[in-house]
Motif scaffolding. Structure first.
Motif, PDB file in Angstrom:
ATOM      1  N   ARG A 195       0.701  -1.072   0.031  1.00  0.00           N
ATOM      2  CA  ARG A 195      -0.107  -0.140  -0.057  1.00  0.00           C
ATOM      3  C   ARG A 195       0.953   1.365  -0.042  1.00  0.00           C
ATOM      4  N   LYS A 240      -6.223   1.513   4.668  1.00  0.00           N
ATOM      5  CA  LYS A 240      -5.071   0.665   4.939  1.00  0.00           C
ATOM      6  C   LYS A 240      -5.796  -0.709   4.957  1.00  0.00           C
ATOM      7  N   GLU A 241      -4.769  -1.520   4.974  1.00  0.00           N
ATOM      8  CA  GLU A 241      -5.439  -2.973   4.550  1.00  0.00           C
ATOM      9  C   GLU A 241      -6.527  -3.361   5.742  1.00  0.00           C
TER      10      GLU A 241
END
Length: 176
Positions: A3, A115-116
């Motif tokens: 990311r 974010k993940e």
């Protein structure tokens, strides 16, 4: 793919004042960015059998047709994708002289990059087939027009989806 470390995607945008509760923005995003930022609220049922979501399933043939067009030699993509954005998106007015037409302001729209494992900050209200096709084409990085309005609540998103995707006039829908 890791990311990006930045926390916001920033895009030049126009703020068009219509409804103060649901600001409307005009900007451009690529197919890759759209899928990174936006979810599709699929029609399904919860554990109690209650209907949730509002988007129909993907239509594979329609997506394949759009991909074939996008992979062609001469491409123009004038139809906008319509997004409902989380209220976490921020608009920063441009500095300098402003052209005051009363309803349009130029600036930068800052959309949080999830974010993940975090929920995405946008939902596709109209254009899911075009978005998927764009992301699968050789032009996944091509910028396309996007109209986005702030609406965290599913009823507001669903209302806009139904207004866009219903061929009967709104007055006719009210009687059904």
């Amino acid at each position: 793919m890791p990311r990006p470390s930045k926390t916001f995607l920033r895009r030049r945008a126009l703020l068009i004042e219509q409804d103060p509760a649901h600001p409307l923005y005009v900007l451009s995003l690529s197919g890759e960015e759209l899928l990174e930022l936006a979810e599709v609220s699929r029609v399904s049922r919860d554990d109690a059998g209650k209907l949730i979501g509002y988007q129909r399933p993907e239509v594979r043939r329609h997506i394949e047709d759009i991909v074939a067009y996008l992979n062609g030699d001469e491409v123009i993509f004038p139809n906008s994708i319509i997004l409902a954005l989380s209220s976490k998106a921020r608009f920063v007015r441009s500095r300098g002289p402003q052209i005051d037409d009363g309803v349009v302001t130029s600036g930068t729209l800052e959309i949080p990059i999830p974010k993940e494992g975090e929920p995405k900050p946008a939902w596709i209200v109209d254009g899911q087939q075009r978005t998927v096709a764009l992301s699968r084409s050789k032009r996944a990085g091509m910028r396309v027009p996007v109209n986005a309005f702030i609406a965290d609540d599913v009823p507001s998103q669903k209302d806009q989806f139904l207004r866009i995707n219903n061929t009967r006039p709104p007055a006719a829908r009210a009687h059904h």
